[in-house]
Design an enzyme around this catalytic site. Structure first.
Site, PDB file in Angstrom:
ATOM      1  N   LYS A  11       0.825  -1.214   0.000  1.00  0.00           N
ATOM      2  CA  LYS A  11       0.000   0.000   0.000  1.00  0.00           C
ATOM      3  C   LYS A  11       0.863   1.271   0.000  1.00  0.00           C
ATOM      4  O   LYS A  11       2.064   1.219   0.279  1.00  0.00           O
ATOM      5  CB  LYS A  11      -0.942  -0.045   1.201  1.00  0.00           C
ATOM      6  CG  LYS A  11      -1.981  -1.181   1.114  1.00  0.00           C
ATOM      7  CD  LYS A  11      -2.949  -1.122   2.290  1.00  0.00           C
ATOM      8  CE  LYS A  11      -4.054  -2.157   2.165  1.00  0.00           C
ATOM      9  NZ  LYS A  11      -5.032  -2.038   3.285  1.00  0.00           N
ATOM     10  N   TYR A  51     -12.510  -1.230  -3.812  1.00  0.00           N
ATOM     11  CA  TYR A  51     -13.016  -1.400  -2.444  1.00  0.00           C
ATOM     12  C   TYR A  51     -14.526  -1.219  -2.356  1.00  0.00           C
ATOM     13  O   TYR A  51     -15.048  -0.935  -1.266  1.00  0.00           O
ATOM     14  CB  TYR A  51     -12.303  -0.439  -1.494  1.00  0.00           C
ATOM     15  CG  TYR A  51     -10.916  -0.906  -1.096  1.00  0.00           C
ATOM     16  CD1 TYR A  51     -10.740  -2.004  -0.245  1.00  0.00           C
ATOM     17  CD2 TYR A  51      -9.770  -0.254  -1.555  1.00  0.00           C
ATOM     18  CE1 TYR A  51      -9.474  -2.432   0.128  1.00  0.00           C
ATOM     19  CE2 TYR A  51      -8.495  -0.683  -1.180  1.00  0.00           C
ATOM     20  CZ  TYR A  51      -8.360  -1.772  -0.334  1.00  0.00           C
ATOM     21  OH  TYR A  51      -7.105  -2.200   0.048  1.00  0.00           O
ATOM     22  N   ASN A 114      -2.085   0.363   6.599  1.00  0.00           N
ATOM     23  CA  ASN A 114      -1.593  -0.873   7.210  1.00  0.00           C
ATOM     24  C   ASN A 114      -0.723  -1.719   6.278  1.00  0.00           C
ATOM     25  O   ASN A 114      -0.689  -2.937   6.370  1.00  0.00           O
ATOM     26  CB  ASN A 114      -2.759  -1.680   7.803  1.00  0.00           C
ATOM     27  CG  ASN A 114      -3.766  -2.087   6.757  1.00  0.00           C
ATOM     28  OD1 ASN A 114      -3.623  -1.762   5.576  1.00  0.00           O
ATOM     29  ND2 ASN A 114      -4.784  -2.818   7.173  1.00  0.00           N
ATOM     30  N   GLU A 128     -10.000  -9.948  -7.488  1.00  0.00           N
ATOM     31  CA  GLU A 128      -9.027  -8.868  -7.288  1.00  0.00           C
ATOM     32  C   GLU A 128      -7.853  -9.000  -8.261  1.00  0.00           C
ATOM     33  O   GLU A 128      -7.385  -7.992  -8.806  1.00  0.00           O
ATOM     34  CB  GLU A 128      -8.538  -8.881  -5.839  1.00  0.00           C
ATOM     35  CG  GLU A 128      -9.646  -8.471  -4.866  1.00  0.00           C
ATOM     36  CD  GLU A 128      -9.318  -8.688  -3.404  1.00  0.00           C
ATOM     37  OE1 GLU A 128     -10.196  -8.405  -2.575  1.00  0.00           O
ATOM     38  OE2 GLU A 128      -8.193  -9.150  -3.086  1.00  0.00           O
TER      39      GLU A 128
HETATM   40  P1  IDP Z   1      -8.216  -6.389   5.722  1.00  0.00           P
HETATM   41  O1  IDP Z   1      -7.397  -5.504   4.793  1.00  0.00           O
HETATM   42  O2  IDP Z   1      -7.397  -6.873   6.891  1.00  0.00           O
HETATM   43  O3  IDP Z   1      -8.933  -7.494   5.003  1.00  0.00           O
HETATM   44  P2  IDP Z   1     -10.783  -5.001   5.875  1.00  0.00           P
HETATM   45  O4  IDP Z   1     -11.708  -5.054   7.049  1.00  0.00           O
HETATM   46  O5  IDP Z   1     -11.150  -5.765   4.630  1.00  0.00           O
HETATM   47  O6  IDP Z   1      -9.321  -5.432   6.389  1.00  0.00           O
HETATM   48  O7  IDP Z   1     -10.595  -3.464   5.509  1.00  0.00           O
HETATM   49  C1  IDP Z   1      -9.991  -3.082   4.278  1.00  0.00           C
HETATM   50  C2  IDP Z   1      -9.017  -1.960   4.555  1.00  0.00           C
HETATM   51  O8  IDP Z   1      -9.726  -0.812   5.023  1.00  0.00           O
HETATM   52  C3  IDP Z   1      -7.993  -2.228   5.656  1.00  0.00           C
HETATM   53  O9  IDP Z   1      -6.888  -2.995   5.217  1.00  0.00           O
HETATM   54  C4  IDP Z   1      -7.589  -0.826   6.057  1.00  0.00           C
HETATM   55  O10 IDP Z   1      -6.682  -0.223   5.113  1.00  0.00           O
HETATM   56  C5  IDP Z   1      -8.928  -0.099   5.969  1.00  0.00           C
HETATM   57  N1  IDP Z   1      -9.626  -0.112   7.267  1.00  0.00           N
HETATM   58  C6  IDP Z   1     -10.205  -1.162   7.892  1.00  0.00           C
HETATM   59  N2  IDP Z   1     -10.755  -0.815   9.055  1.00  0.00           N
HETATM   60  C7  IDP Z   1     -10.526   0.523   9.178  1.00  0.00           C
HETATM   61  C8  IDP Z   1     -10.874   1.491  10.200  1.00  0.00           C
HETATM   62  O11 IDP Z   1     -11.497   1.180  11.215  1.00  0.00           O
HETATM   63  N3  IDP Z   1     -10.454   2.762   9.960  1.00  0.00           N
HETATM   64  C9  IDP Z   1      -9.774   3.151   8.828  1.00  0.00           C
HETATM   65  N4  IDP Z   1      -9.437   2.264   7.862  1.00  0.00           N
HETATM   66  C10 IDP Z   1      -9.804   0.987   8.031  1.00  0.00           C
END
Ligand code: IDP
Ligand code: MG
Length: 140
Positions: A11, A51, A114, A128
């Site tokens: 990312k 997304y 992340n 994807e």
């Molecule tokens: P994942 O990437 O671990 O599968 P998901 O729940 O699918 O997590 O969320 C997609 C992406 O959205 C995450 O990787 C992160 O970049 C972002 N994200 C998830 N939860 C939050 C949040 O609570 N605040 C801000 N960004 C979030």
């Protein structure tokens, strides 16, 4: 796509902070073979499309602007049990909850920024991967 492939992105935060090479090294050291790889920057429209499943979540706008804020590496990876082994390798979405030694524990900034994406199912890995790659672009 069979169950031995997954899709990942390094990312924007991880690329901007110089972690691209180390993350790819960790991925290959864990036994994943790269079968496709691209370096590119998503438009906000493309990030929103990728997304779209998160459209109703409160962080969608933040996620779309972050994911289009700078270049990323998109890749298709191959290994037995690729989806689940890769989720283990990257760790929890929130890096403060990620197991020590996982990619997110080592390189992520926050729950939003992340460091890496990893597909959550074989079906989504296929969807994807085809968002970024045609079959002709994947090494057999
Ligand atoms: P994942 O990437 O671990 O599968 P998901 O729940 O699918 O997590 O969320 C997609 C992406 O959205 C995450 O990787 C992160 O970049 C972002 N994200 C998830 N939860 C939050 C949040 O609570 N605040 C801000 N960004 C979030
Ligand atoms: Mg997810």
């Amino acid at each position: 796509m069979s169950g031995n492939r997954t899709f990942t992105m390094v990312k924007p935060d991880a690329v901007a902070n110089g972690h691209m090479g180390n993350i790819i090294a960790d991925i290959t050291a864990a036994g994943f073979k790269v079968v496709g790889m691209k370096y590119l920057q998503l438009s906000a429209e493309q990030a929103g499309q990728f997304y779209a499943v998160h459209k109703e979540r409160p962080f969608y706008g933040e996620l779309v602007s972050y994911m289009s804020s700078g270049p990323i590496v998109a890749a298709v990876l191959e290994k037995a049990n690729a989806v689940s082994d890769f989720r283990t390798l990257i760790g929890a979405t929130d890096p403060s909850k990620a197991e020590p030694g996982t990619i997110r524990a080592k390189y992520a900034q926050s729950i939003a920024a992340n460091a890496v994406h990893g597909s959550d199912s074989d079906e989504n890995a296929g969807i994807e991967a085809s968002f970024f790659f045609s079959n002709l672009e994947l090494v057999l």
